[in-house]
Design an enzyme around this catalytic site. Structure first.
Site, PDB file in Angstrom:
ATOM      1  N   HIS A 116      -2.534   4.291   9.695  1.00 28.42           N
ATOM      2  CA  HIS A 116      -1.041   4.907  10.205  1.00 28.42           C
ATOM      3  C   HIS A 116      -1.428   5.908  11.006  1.00 28.42           C
ATOM      4  O   HIS A 116      -0.888   7.156  10.554  1.00 28.42           O
ATOM      5  CB  HIS A 116      -0.193   5.302   8.940  1.00 28.42           C
ATOM      6  CG  HIS A 116      -0.253   4.008   7.847  1.00 28.42           C
ATOM      7  ND1 HIS A 116      -1.027   3.569   7.240  1.00 28.42           N
ATOM      8  CD2 HIS A 116       0.955   3.095   7.759  1.00 28.42           C
ATOM      9  CE1 HIS A 116      -0.624   2.434   6.547  1.00 28.42           C
ATOM     10  NE2 HIS A 116       0.504   2.244   6.791  1.00 28.42           N
ATOM     11  N   GLU A 170       3.220  -5.741   8.880  1.00 24.19           N
ATOM     12  CA  GLU A 170       2.241  -5.557   8.122  1.00 24.19           C
ATOM     13  C   GLU A 170       1.537  -6.594   7.515  1.00 24.19           C
ATOM     14  O   GLU A 170       0.252  -6.890   7.214  1.00 24.19           O
ATOM     15  CB  GLU A 170       2.107  -4.173   7.167  1.00 24.19           C
ATOM     16  CG  GLU A 170       2.171  -2.964   7.903  1.00 24.19           C
ATOM     17  CD  GLU A 170       2.358  -1.758   6.444  1.00 24.19           C
ATOM     18  OE1 GLU A 170       2.175  -0.608   7.116  1.00 24.19           O
ATOM     19  OE2 GLU A 170       2.795  -2.066   5.471  1.00 24.19           O
ATOM     20  N   HIS A 222       9.844  -4.079   4.362  1.00 28.19           N
ATOM     21  CA  HIS A 222      10.399  -2.696   4.606  1.00 28.19           C
ATOM     22  C   HIS A 222      10.414  -2.290   6.064  1.00 28.19           C
ATOM     23  O   HIS A 222       9.792  -2.564   6.863  1.00 28.19           O
ATOM     24  CB  HIS A 222       9.347  -1.631   3.703  1.00 28.19           C
ATOM     25  CG  HIS A 222       7.803  -1.473   4.304  1.00 28.19           C
ATOM     26  ND1 HIS A 222       6.964  -2.656   4.320  1.00 28.19           N
ATOM     27  CD2 HIS A 222       7.319  -0.509   4.559  1.00 28.19           C
ATOM     28  CE1 HIS A 222       5.894  -2.318   4.954  1.00 28.19           C
ATOM     29  NE2 HIS A 222       5.865  -0.741   4.830  1.00 28.19           N
ATOM     30  N   HIS A 278       0.896  -1.363  -0.044  1.00 24.71           N
ATOM     31  CA  HIS A 278      -0.223  -0.058  -0.168  1.00 24.71           C
ATOM     32  C   HIS A 278       0.892   1.403   0.184  1.00 24.71           C
ATOM     33  O   HIS A 278       0.395   2.195   0.343  1.00 24.71           O
ATOM     34  CB  HIS A 278      -0.892  -0.056   1.260  1.00 24.71           C
ATOM     35  CG  HIS A 278      -0.425   0.072   2.460  1.00 24.71           C
ATOM     36  ND1 HIS A 278      -0.939  -0.455   3.906  1.00 24.71           N
ATOM     37  CD2 HIS A 278       0.692   0.708   3.051  1.00 24.71           C
ATOM     38  CE1 HIS A 278      -0.032  -0.312   4.608  1.00 24.71           C
ATOM     39  NE2 HIS A 278       0.779   0.580   4.436  1.00 24.71           N
TER      40      HIS A 278
END
Ligand code: DHB
Ligand code: FE
Length: 289
Positions: free
Chosen positions: A59, A244, A197, A12
């Site tokens: 977030h 995530e 990431h 995303h």
């Protein structure tokens, strides 16, 4: 009866939203990323669901350290794109499905999973970027995305985060909930976020292609064993934001083979680095019955 016909998995990255909104999709850096979704946009247009159940993470946009729900279901009729600091993305509002969302909340809570019910929230890049990737850039004046969406937010930002195992079991409860809804609806479940990431600290920029691709292999072929991977392996191997990926297990747990059915058909698989700080992974799995 409502049915889950397919699951979609995608990263995303917020810069993907910016590339779309600023007309940069054909630039050499971005073009290979968007090419990976050409098939997906055609597939979604041909297999348009009545509702998307979209598992994503907020977030620190709608929620903050003041309030940290582990699992939150959006039961509103409408959700606005959030302002994450640069103004809201120029995309349509998200139209919800309050009846199905309320039913899923009732069923899943009675099935022993605690959900927070959210009657008002804005949705950030975690939800709008996957929609843009799968549906293509939409004119906000159109007033809506191609179908209603139920936002389902998972806390993967502030520890403690839920285990992969719990996410996988929650996906199973969501399938039971959808299948006990008395309207004839074609429902897709999307698991979003990831892949490897890390956005901060000495390991910022970490990418682990081998681990990511093994995750995709195992998500397809051995999701039950994959669900037992502990959260510290995600962080060690896929970086702090790689956690995530536990959200993908919610979507996978809702597929037919986990409930005695046939294995899903892999209709699309894509992996690409770089895209901002993140490895982009994408899968589409169809139930065959
Ligand atoms: C990036 C990735 C994310 O998942 C996110 O939430 C923010 C930024 C990035 O790659 O830049
Ligand atoms: Fe993120």
């Amino acid at each position: 009866m409502a049915r889950i016909t397919a699951s979609v998995y995608t990263s995303h990255v917020p810069a993907i939203g910016a590339a779309l909104d600023l007309g940069k999709t054909t630039e050499p850096y971005w073009q290979p990323v968007f090419t990976g979704y050409d098939f997906s946009k055609r597939w979604l247009a041909e297999n348009r669901p009545d509702v998307v159940f979209l598992v994503y993470n907020d977030h620190a946009t709608a929620f903050s350290l003041d309030l940290i729900p582990t699992f939150a279901i959006g039961t509103a009729a409408r959700f606005e794109p959030a302002d994450e600091g640069w103004g809201p993305r120029p995309v349509p509002p998200v139209i919800g499905h309050p009846e199905l969302a309320a039913h899923v909340a009732h069923s899943v809570i009675q099935d022993d999973f605690d959900l927070t019910i959210v009657n008002r929230m804005d949705v950030d890049h975690g939800l709008t970027v996957p929609l843009s990737l799968m549906c293509g850039q939409q004119d906000p004046a159109k007033g809506a995305w191609p179908c209603p969406v139920i936002p389902f937010a998972v806390n993967v930002v502030q520890y403690p985060v839920p285990s992969g195992r719990r996410c996988f079991m929650l996906g199973q409860a969501i399938r039971r909930a959808v299948e006990s809804f008395d309207q004839d609806l074609n429902v897709q479940i999307w698991g979003t976020g990831g892949m490897s990431h890390q956005l901060q600290g000495p390991r910022a920029g970490l990418i682990n292609r081998e681990w990511d691709n093994r995750f995709l292999d195992r998500l397809i072929a051995e999701p039950e064993a994959l669900s037992r991977v502990p959260h510290d392996e995600y962080v060690r191997e896929a970086g702090s934001e790689g956690i995530e990926l536990v959200m993908w297990l919610i979507a996978r747990g809702a597929m037919a083979d986990i409930h005695g059915g046939a294995p899903p058909r892999v209709v699309h698989r894509f992996y690409h680095v770089p895209a901002s700080n993140t490895a982009v992974g994408h899968l589409i799995l169809e139930n065959t019955q």
